[in-house]
Design an enzyme around this catalytic site. Sequence first.
Site, PDB file in Angstrom:
ATOM      1  N   ALA A 102       0.830  -1.207   0.000  1.00 48.36           N
ATOM      2  CA  ALA A 102       0.000   0.000   0.000  1.00 48.36           C
ATOM      3  C   ALA A 102       0.864   1.256   0.000  1.00 48.36           C
ATOM      4  O   ALA A 102       1.832   1.351   0.740  1.00 48.36           O
ATOM      5  CB  ALA A 102      -0.918   0.009   1.221  1.00 48.36           C
ATOM      6  N   ASP A 103       0.487   2.213  -0.857  1.00 45.62           N
ATOM      7  CA  ASP A 103       1.116   3.528  -0.803  1.00 45.62           C
ATOM      8  C   ASP A 103       0.147   4.457  -0.070  1.00 45.62           C
ATOM      9  O   ASP A 103      -0.883   4.010   0.460  1.00 45.62           O
ATOM     10  CB  ASP A 103       1.455   4.035  -2.206  1.00 45.62           C
ATOM     11  CG  ASP A 103       0.235   4.155  -3.124  1.00 45.62           C
ATOM     12  OD1 ASP A 103      -0.917   4.189  -2.617  1.00 45.62           O
ATOM     13  OD2 ASP A 103       0.427   4.217  -4.356  1.00 45.62           O
ATOM     14  N   SER A 104       0.448   5.744  -0.021  1.00 48.50           N
ATOM     15  CA  SER A 104      -0.393   6.670   0.751  1.00 48.50           C
ATOM     16  C   SER A 104      -1.811   6.756   0.184  1.00 48.50           C
ATOM     17  O   SER A 104      -2.782   6.855   0.944  1.00 48.50           O
ATOM     18  CB  SER A 104       0.248   8.055   0.819  1.00 48.50           C
ATOM     19  OG  SER A 104       0.453   8.560  -0.487  1.00 48.50           O
ATOM     20  N   ASP A 106      -3.423   4.321  -1.405  1.00 47.68           N
ATOM     21  CA  ASP A 106      -4.081   3.071  -1.002  1.00 47.68           C
ATOM     22  C   ASP A 106      -4.556   3.145   0.447  1.00 47.68           C
ATOM     23  O   ASP A 106      -5.649   2.686   0.776  1.00 47.68           O
ATOM     24  CB  ASP A 106      -3.122   1.873  -1.154  1.00 47.68           C
ATOM     25  CG  ASP A 106      -2.802   1.560  -2.605  1.00 47.68           C
ATOM     26  OD1 ASP A 106      -3.695   1.692  -3.457  1.00 47.68           O
ATOM     27  OD2 ASP A 106      -1.647   1.167  -2.862  1.00 47.68           O
TER      28      ASP A 106
END
Length: 149
Positions: A102-104, A106
């Site tokens: 997950a990135d920001s 997500d």
Amino acid sequence: MAHTLAAVASFSPSAVRRRLSSQVTNVISSRSSVSFHSQNMSFVSISSRPSQLRFKICCSATEAAQAKKETVDKVCSIVKKQLAVPDGTPVTAESKFSELGADSLDTVEIVMGLEEEFNITVDETSAQDIATVQDAANLIEKLVTEKTA
């Protein structure tokens, strides 16, 4: 619900460090105090005062409230769906969103999905503190409890 534990005992500083070393994940130490974080306690601070050749240790701990298994399971399901986690990839309470890819953005989408599912509103500050499934589940239970109170 937070629980408080208070105890007073007499130990040498090295004995305290040896006894707690297997349970501690982060230690900040000085001549007069020791503070640490562990998995079961959100914050513990020990201060000492010289008493003949030993120190008197005063300990105070606040146990972090843990979410119910049903809440954790529901959060795991939402995280799997939001991140399209492949079948067979375990998602547990200890799973970090970043380790699941997950990135920001997500993470924002996960929080939005949780808000919708649990009919809650997560403020930006609290959302930034969520790193694991357990963090999210604990926050959800806190917000649901506050909402119904």
